[in-house]
Design a protein around this motif. Structure first.
Motif, PDB file in Angstrom:
ATOM      1  N   GLU A 276     -14.582   6.455   1.550  1.00  0.00           N
ATOM      2  CA  GLU A 276     -15.566   6.651   2.616  1.00  0.00           C
ATOM      3  C   GLU A 276     -15.250   7.882   3.464  1.00  0.00           C
ATOM      4  O   GLU A 276     -16.145   8.643   3.841  1.00  0.00           O
ATOM      5  CB  GLU A 276     -15.608   5.407   3.513  1.00  0.00           C
ATOM      6  CG  GLU A 276     -16.645   5.521   4.615  1.00  0.00           C
ATOM      7  CD  GLU A 276     -16.672   4.288   5.507  1.00  0.00           C
ATOM      8  OE1 GLU A 276     -17.354   4.342   6.542  1.00  0.00           O
ATOM      9  OE2 GLU A 276     -15.998   3.297   5.162  1.00  0.00           O
ATOM     10  N   ALA A 277     -13.953   8.093   3.731  1.00  0.00           N
ATOM     11  CA  ALA A 277     -13.562   9.237   4.568  1.00  0.00           C
ATOM     12  C   ALA A 277     -13.817  10.564   3.885  1.00  0.00           C
ATOM     13  O   ALA A 277     -13.803  11.610   4.538  1.00  0.00           O
ATOM     14  CB  ALA A 277     -12.081   9.124   4.942  1.00  0.00           C
ATOM     15  N   LEU A 278     -14.058  10.538   2.557  1.00  0.00           N
ATOM     16  CA  LEU A 278     -14.250  11.770   1.795  1.00  0.00           C
ATOM     17  C   LEU A 278     -15.725  12.090   1.562  1.00  0.00           C
ATOM     18  O   LEU A 278     -16.032  13.141   0.995  1.00  0.00           O
ATOM     19  CB  LEU A 278     -13.524  11.656   0.447  1.00  0.00           C
ATOM     20  CG  LEU A 278     -11.999  11.485   0.528  1.00  0.00           C
ATOM     21  CD1 LEU A 278     -11.419  11.138  -0.828  1.00  0.00           C
ATOM     22  CD2 LEU A 278     -11.354  12.752   1.069  1.00  0.00           C
ATOM     23  N   THR A 279     -16.629  11.186   1.963  1.00  0.00           N
ATOM     24  CA  THR A 279     -18.050  11.484   1.822  1.00  0.00           C
ATOM     25  C   THR A 279     -18.435  12.589   2.802  1.00  0.00           C
ATOM     26  O   THR A 279     -17.891  12.664   3.913  1.00  0.00           O
ATOM     27  CB  THR A 279     -18.899  10.227   2.094  1.00  0.00           C
ATOM     28  OG1 THR A 279     -18.606   9.750   3.414  1.00  0.00           O
ATOM     29  CG2 THR A 279     -18.595   9.142   1.073  1.00  0.00           C
ATOM     30  N   PRO A 280     -19.365  13.467   2.428  1.00  0.00           N
ATOM     31  CA  PRO A 280     -19.685  14.617   3.291  1.00  0.00           C
ATOM     32  C   PRO A 280     -20.064  14.236   4.717  1.00  0.00           C
ATOM     33  O   PRO A 280     -19.671  14.908   5.663  1.00  0.00           O
ATOM     34  CB  PRO A 280     -20.855  15.286   2.558  1.00  0.00           C
ATOM     35  CG  PRO A 280     -20.664  14.890   1.124  1.00  0.00           C
ATOM     36  CD  PRO A 280     -20.083  13.516   1.141  1.00  0.00           C
ATOM     37  N   GLN A 281     -20.815  13.120   4.873  1.00  0.00           N
ATOM     38  CA  GLN A 281     -21.250  12.741   6.216  1.00  0.00           C
ATOM     39  C   GLN A 281     -20.062  12.434   7.118  1.00  0.00           C
ATOM     40  O   GLN A 281     -20.047  12.799   8.303  1.00  0.00           O
ATOM     41  CB  GLN A 281     -22.166  11.512   6.155  1.00  0.00           C
ATOM     42  CG  GLN A 281     -23.414  11.710   5.305  1.00  0.00           C
ATOM     43  CD  GLN A 281     -23.205  11.250   3.875  1.00  0.00           C
ATOM     44  OE1 GLN A 281     -22.148  11.449   3.292  1.00  0.00           O
ATOM     45  NE2 GLN A 281     -24.246  10.622   3.318  1.00  0.00           N
ATOM     46  N   VAL A 282     -19.053  11.767   6.560  1.00  0.00           N
ATOM     47  CA  VAL A 282     -17.882  11.387   7.354  1.00  0.00           C
ATOM     48  C   VAL A 282     -16.868  12.523   7.406  1.00  0.00           C
ATOM     49  O   VAL A 282     -16.280  12.809   8.457  1.00  0.00           O
ATOM     50  CB  VAL A 282     -17.225  10.116   6.771  1.00  0.00           C
ATOM     51  CG1 VAL A 282     -15.969   9.741   7.556  1.00  0.00           C
ATOM     52  CG2 VAL A 282     -18.217   8.960   6.766  1.00  0.00           C
TER      53      VAL A 282
ATOM     54  N   ILE B  54      -6.478  14.836  -0.718  1.00  0.00           N
ATOM     55  CA  ILE B  54      -7.523  13.841  -0.998  1.00  0.00           C
ATOM     56  C   ILE B  54      -6.909  12.451  -1.096  1.00  0.00           C
ATOM     57  O   ILE B  54      -7.456  11.457  -0.590  1.00  0.00           O
ATOM     58  CB  ILE B  54      -8.281  14.214  -2.291  1.00  0.00           C
ATOM     59  CG1 ILE B  54      -9.173  15.432  -2.043  1.00  0.00           C
ATOM     60  CG2 ILE B  54      -9.122  13.038  -2.797  1.00  0.00           C
ATOM     61  CD1 ILE B  54      -9.833  15.991  -3.297  1.00  0.00           C
ATOM     62  N   ALA B  55      -5.737  12.354  -1.728  1.00  0.00           N
ATOM     63  CA  ALA B  55      -5.041  11.067  -1.834  1.00  0.00           C
ATOM     64  C   ALA B  55      -4.663  10.529  -0.457  1.00  0.00           C
ATOM     65  O   ALA B  55      -4.825   9.329  -0.176  1.00  0.00           O
ATOM     66  CB  ALA B  55      -3.796  11.222  -2.699  1.00  0.00           C
ATOM     67  N   TYR B  56      -4.162  11.417   0.401  1.00  0.00           N
ATOM     68  CA  TYR B  56      -3.838  10.984   1.767  1.00  0.00           C
ATOM     69  C   TYR B  56      -5.063  10.396   2.457  1.00  0.00           C
ATOM     70  O   TYR B  56      -5.006   9.321   3.065  1.00  0.00           O
ATOM     71  CB  TYR B  56      -3.326  12.171   2.596  1.00  0.00           C
ATOM     72  CG  TYR B  56      -1.925  12.647   2.272  1.00  0.00           C
ATOM     73  CD1 TYR B  56      -0.931  11.758   1.852  1.00  0.00           C
ATOM     74  CD2 TYR B  56      -1.584  13.994   2.393  1.00  0.00           C
ATOM     75  CE1 TYR B  56       0.347  12.204   1.557  1.00  0.00           C
ATOM     76  CE2 TYR B  56      -0.310  14.449   2.123  1.00  0.00           C
ATOM     77  CZ  TYR B  56       0.653  13.553   1.700  1.00  0.00           C
ATOM     78  OH  TYR B  56       1.927  13.999   1.416  1.00  0.00           O
ATOM     79  N   PHE B  57      -6.196  11.116   2.373  1.00  0.00           N
ATOM     80  CA  PHE B  57      -7.393  10.703   3.110  1.00  0.00           C
ATOM     81  C   PHE B  57      -8.082   9.496   2.478  1.00  0.00           C
ATOM     82  O   PHE B  57      -8.922   8.863   3.125  1.00  0.00           O
ATOM     83  CB  PHE B  57      -8.375  11.868   3.217  1.00  0.00           C
ATOM     84  CG  PHE B  57      -7.859  13.016   4.040  1.00  0.00           C
ATOM     85  CD1 PHE B  57      -7.363  12.805   5.312  1.00  0.00           C
ATOM     86  CD2 PHE B  57      -7.849  14.315   3.538  1.00  0.00           C
ATOM     87  CE1 PHE B  57      -6.882  13.862   6.082  1.00  0.00           C
ATOM     88  CE2 PHE B  57      -7.378  15.372   4.297  1.00  0.00           C
ATOM     89  CZ  PHE B  57      -6.886  15.146   5.572  1.00  0.00           C
ATOM     90  N   SER B  58      -7.730   9.181   1.222  1.00  0.00           N
ATOM     91  CA  SER B  58      -8.324   7.998   0.592  1.00  0.00           C
ATOM     92  C   SER B  58      -7.759   6.699   1.167  1.00  0.00           C
ATOM     93  O   SER B  58      -8.366   5.637   1.009  1.00  0.00           O
ATOM     94  CB  SER B  58      -8.089   8.035  -0.927  1.00  0.00           C
ATOM     95  OG  SER B  58      -6.711   7.812  -1.218  1.00  0.00           O
ATOM     96  N   SER B  59      -6.616   6.781   1.812  1.00  0.00           N
ATOM     97  CA  SER B  59      -5.968   5.561   2.304  1.00  0.00           C
ATOM     98  C   SER B  59      -5.539   5.640   3.764  1.00  0.00           C
ATOM     99  O   SER B  59      -5.091   4.643   4.327  1.00  0.00           O
ATOM    100  CB  SER B  59      -4.738   5.250   1.447  1.00  0.00           C
ATOM    101  OG  SER B  59      -3.848   6.349   1.456  1.00  0.00           O
ATOM    102  N   MET B  60      -5.658   6.812   4.386  1.00  0.00           N
ATOM    103  CA  MET B  60      -5.245   6.980   5.773  1.00  0.00           C
ATOM    104  C   MET B  60      -6.382   7.603   6.571  1.00  0.00           C
ATOM    105  O   MET B  60      -7.025   8.546   6.110  1.00  0.00           O
ATOM    106  CB  MET B  60      -4.009   7.893   5.860  1.00  0.00           C
ATOM    107  CG  MET B  60      -2.788   7.373   5.134  1.00  0.00           C
ATOM    108  SD  MET B  60      -1.473   8.629   5.015  1.00  0.00           S
ATOM    109  CE  MET B  60      -1.086   8.885   6.746  1.00  0.00           C
TER     110      MET B  60
END
Length: 482
Positions: free
Chosen positions: A174-180, A244-250
């Motif tokens: 979710e944190a990687l979607t363009p809107q967020v 990207i891995a960091y932002f997928s879980s943090m």
């Protein structure tokens, strides 16, 4: 180039990526902009690498920026680059990596707070002293440590990327979607974006290391471009996937509040196996410190060869063939910086000076083409490459200096202090005899304490040592030590 040369580039891939993500995110203001900065950082490094490839085969001397600038602009400009490298670039980079090592080792011991200031400094100093001793004792031992500890870097990065991709496959993106990703509470200024690039550039700062050993590269006309085409895209992809891995879980807030990002990542996703992460990062940074110590002596050799540094720094141990004086100088300068600097500011500090050196060197490429248009150049890049790099360089340094005038300005002032040192120590030929006697005595004492002598054969130019001269005094280096 990163991940091609084990002594030089193994320092960067792994070490920088565990240090810089927090600073990049803090200055960029959003996840999306941070990822753009990482990708653009790789593109800028690629442009710089192509320019350095041309310089490396046109001026086939080891020593990198220092050798090229000395050849093109003369002794003063070369000395200022050497001065800043010996006093700022190498020691500050070593200090940052050593502090990262101690933070990752101590974070599991202090899980609910930042590790104590004195504890991190003391552990960093112990690590630095241990590796200085190793490098002074045996070249073979130092290279073996570098090879073995590279495994720690690859293991940590591989684990982060794989676990992150698994999280994305589970739908945690979710944190990687363009809107967020591009939503931000505050819009970063251009100056803040420039500082984000400085933070990212620390992770890419090994792209010019192969030029320090150009004369030892087999078929540089073919292998220098090949190293660039393989390594820079590979490192850019690895760094981007790691973020990207960091932002997928943090969440961004969790990343910014973490003192050791990879440890926080491991605690969230690896459970009882989370201890693997600080161990892997500690191995990575330990190897990074070793590699920087290993390569720093090459620059001292080049400087002493040109007469820009004391001849003692060009000497090696009579039995182990290790450059003990050069290593001790680098170790001492690093310990001083450890005591006065904070990691985030140190990265801005060293990255500003690094970029300043890169820009001067690439400007030298254009000047060299204008000065010697008919010189044969085995590699000749399009003019758009250096011009694009220099345009970015001017904007980056200008806005960085505006945003962090004290941090960036201090580095600039220290570099400029080399001007009087150059004129007094190098340009001034007719020094009083008492100064020559002091230099001779100091060199003699240094030789006796470190058990060092001039190498029988210059590994760079294959000159007879009897022909070496200290250009700062116009006298034979051996005469100075007899």
């Amino acid at each position: 180039m990163p991940c091609i040369n084990s002594e030089g580039n193994g320092n960067i891939i792994g070490s920088g990526i565990f240090i810089s993500p927090k600073g990049v995110l803090e200055h960029s203001g959003s996840v999306g902009v941070a990822l753009v900065v990482w990708v653009m950082g790789g593109c800028i490094a690629a442009l710089g690498s192509l320019c350095y490839a041309e310089l490396g085969v046109t001026i086939p001397k080891s020593g990198g920026d220092y050798s090229y600038v000395t050849e093109i602009f003369g002794g003063l400009m070369g000395f200022l680059l050497l001065w800043s490298a010996v006093l700022i670039m190498y020691p500050t980079t070593l200090a940052v990596i050593a502090l990262t090592f101690s933070n990752y080792v101590l974070q599991p011991v202090f899980p609910d707070c930042v590790p104590p200031y004195m504890a991190t400094r003391m552990l960093s100093a112990v690590c630095l002293l241990l590796l200085t001793w190793v490098n002074c004792s045996s070249v073979r031992m130092a290279t073996r440590i570098q090879d073995v500890f590279t495994v720690g870097k690859l293991m940590a990065l591989g684990l982060i990327i794989v676990v992150g991709l698994v999280q994305i496959c589970k739908g945690n993106y979710e944190a990687l979607t363009p809107q967020v990703a591009f939503s931000m509470e505050r819009t970063p200024t251009v100056g803040q974006i420039a500082l984000a690039f400085l933070q990212a550039s620390f992770a890419f700062s090994g792209w010019n290391f192969l030029n320090y050993v150009t004369e030892e590269v087999v078929e540089p006309r073919r292998n220098l471009p090949r190293a660039i085409y393989i390594s820079i895209p590979l490192v850019t992809v690895v760094y981007t996937l790691t973020n990207i891995a960091y932002f997928s879980s943090m969440s961004p807030e969790e990343l910014l509040s973490s003192n050791a990002v990879a440890v926080t990542f491991g605690e969230k996703l690896l459970g009882m196996f989370s201890v693997i992460m600080p161990i892997s990062v500690a191995l990575s940074t330990f190897g990074g410190i070793n590699g920087y110590l290993f390569t720093s002596s090459r620059l001292c050799f080049s400087g002493a060869r040109e007469g820009h540094l004391p001849s003692l720094l060009a000497m090696i141990h009579y039995k182990n063939c290790t450059p003990i004086p050069a290593l001790l100088v680098c170790c001492a300068a690093t310990i001083v910086i450890l005591c006065i600097g904070e990691t985030h500011n140190l990265i801005n500090y060293v990255s500003f000076i690094n970029y300043l050196s890169y820009g001067v060197t690439i400007a030298g490429l254009l000047y060299h083409r204008w000065k010697k248009p008919n010189l044969y150049r085995p590699i000749k890049v399009s003019l758009l490459v250096p011009l694009s790099y220099l345009l970015f360089w001017v904007l980056l340094l200008g806005f960085s200096l505006y945003s962090e005038p004290v941090v960036c300005g201090v580095g600039l002032v220290i570099m400029l202090t080399g001007v009087p040192v150059y004129f007094l120590g190098v340009h001034w030929k007719e020094k009083p005899k008492c100064i020559y006697k002091f230099i001779e005595r100091a060199t003699y004492v240094g030789q006796r304490l470190c058990f060092v002598v001039f190498p029988q054969i210059d590994p760079i130019e294959n000159e007879d040592p009897a022909e070496w001269t200290d250009r700062s005094s116009g006298r034979s280096s051996f005469a100075a030590n007899s």
